[in-house]
Structures are given as structure tokens and as C-alpha cells.
Design a protein around this motif. Sequence first.
Motif, PDB file in Angstrom:
ATOM      1  N   GLY A   8       9.857  -7.581  -9.916  1.00 48.48           N
ATOM      2  CA  GLY A   8      10.960  -8.514  -9.806  1.00 48.48           C
ATOM      3  C   GLY A   8      10.944  -9.539 -10.918  1.00 48.48           C
ATOM      4  O   GLY A   8      10.066  -9.544 -11.786  1.00 48.48           O
ATOM      5  N   GLU A   9      11.933 -10.422 -10.889  1.00 49.20           N
ATOM      6  CA  GLU A   9      12.095 -11.428 -11.926  1.00 49.20           C
ATOM      7  C   GLU A   9      12.436 -12.776 -11.308  1.00 49.20           C
ATOM      8  O   GLU A   9      13.059 -12.841 -10.261  1.00 49.20           O
ATOM      9  CB  GLU A   9      13.228 -11.045 -12.882  1.00 49.20           C
ATOM     10  N   SER A  11      14.167 -16.514 -12.566  1.00 48.86           N
ATOM     11  CA  SER A  11      14.887 -17.225 -13.615  1.00 48.86           C
ATOM     12  C   SER A  11      15.187 -18.636 -13.126  1.00 48.86           C
ATOM     13  O   SER A  11      15.668 -18.819 -12.010  1.00 48.86           O
ATOM     14  CB  SER A  11      16.193 -16.488 -13.933  1.00 48.86           C
ATOM     15  N   TYR A  36      16.670 -18.321  -9.554  1.00 52.70           N
ATOM     16  CA  TYR A  36      17.173 -17.008  -9.164  1.00 52.70           C
ATOM     17  C   TYR A  36      15.999 -16.047  -9.027  1.00 52.70           C
ATOM     18  O   TYR A  36      15.146 -15.978  -9.907  1.00 52.70           O
ATOM     19  CB  TYR A  36      18.144 -16.460 -10.214  1.00 52.70           C
ATOM     20  N   SER A  38      15.172 -12.012  -8.473  1.00 50.98           N
ATOM     21  CA  SER A  38      15.810 -10.696  -8.563  1.00 50.98           C
ATOM     22  C   SER A  38      14.791  -9.600  -8.290  1.00 50.98           C
ATOM     23  O   SER A  38      13.706  -9.588  -8.891  1.00 50.98           O
ATOM     24  CB  SER A  38      16.403 -10.476  -9.961  1.00 50.98           C
ATOM     25  N   ASP A  39      15.139  -8.699  -7.405  1.00 49.58           N
ATOM     26  CA  ASP A  39      14.312  -7.535  -7.090  1.00 49.58           C
ATOM     27  C   ASP A  39      12.887  -7.917  -6.714  1.00 49.58           C
ATOM     28  O   ASP A  39      11.924  -7.316  -7.188  1.00 49.58           O
ATOM     29  CB  ASP A  39      14.291  -6.552  -8.267  1.00 49.58           C
ATOM     30  N   ARG A  59      22.092 -15.616  -0.613  1.00 51.71           N
ATOM     31  CA  ARG A  59      21.318 -14.377  -0.757  1.00 51.71           C
ATOM     32  C   ARG A  59      22.282 -13.232  -0.921  1.00 51.71           C
ATOM     33  O   ARG A  59      23.233 -13.085  -0.143  1.00 51.71           O
ATOM     34  CB  ARG A  59      20.451 -14.146   0.466  1.00 51.71           C
ATOM     35  N   GLU A  61      22.128  -9.127  -1.409  1.00 51.38           N
ATOM     36  CA  GLU A  61      21.304  -7.928  -1.412  1.00 51.38           C
ATOM     37  C   GLU A  61      22.165  -6.758  -1.812  1.00 51.38           C
ATOM     38  O   GLU A  61      23.256  -6.574  -1.303  1.00 51.38           O
ATOM     39  CB  GLU A  61      20.668  -7.716  -0.049  1.00 51.38           C
TER      40      GLU A  61
END
Length: 62
Positions: A8-9, A11, A36, A38-39, A59, A61
Motif C-alpha cells: 500500500g501507499e 500520501s 491518503y 491506498s491499498d 472511505r 473501497e
Amino acid sequence: MFDLPSGGEVSVERNYEDEEGFLMEADFPDFSTLVYLSDVEDSTVVAVSRLSGFVELRREEL
């Protein structure tokens, strides 16, 4: 933005006004900094939600 070891990331971005005076995230005018995810794994979301000052605003998805 940086990658997490578990996948994931993350930010961290400023909710700034563009050249026309509109906030990048207009739904959240009271928040100047946005994080943020992500994944990410569910455990990452739980860990972040426990940090002082963090509020889950939205959220999405896929």
C-alpha cells in the motif's frame, strides 16, 4: 507519497486553494492537511485511526 513495507501507499497532502480559489478537497474546509491511504491492510487503517488528531473523513473501497 511513500510505500509501506506491508503493501500500500501513504500520501500526506495540503488541502490548498487552487489558482481559482477552490480547495482541492472542498468537502473538508476545516482540514489543512490530508492523509491518503491506498491499498493498505485493515490493520494499517486501525493503527492510523488510533493516532491522536486523525479523523477518518471518507472511505472509498474499490
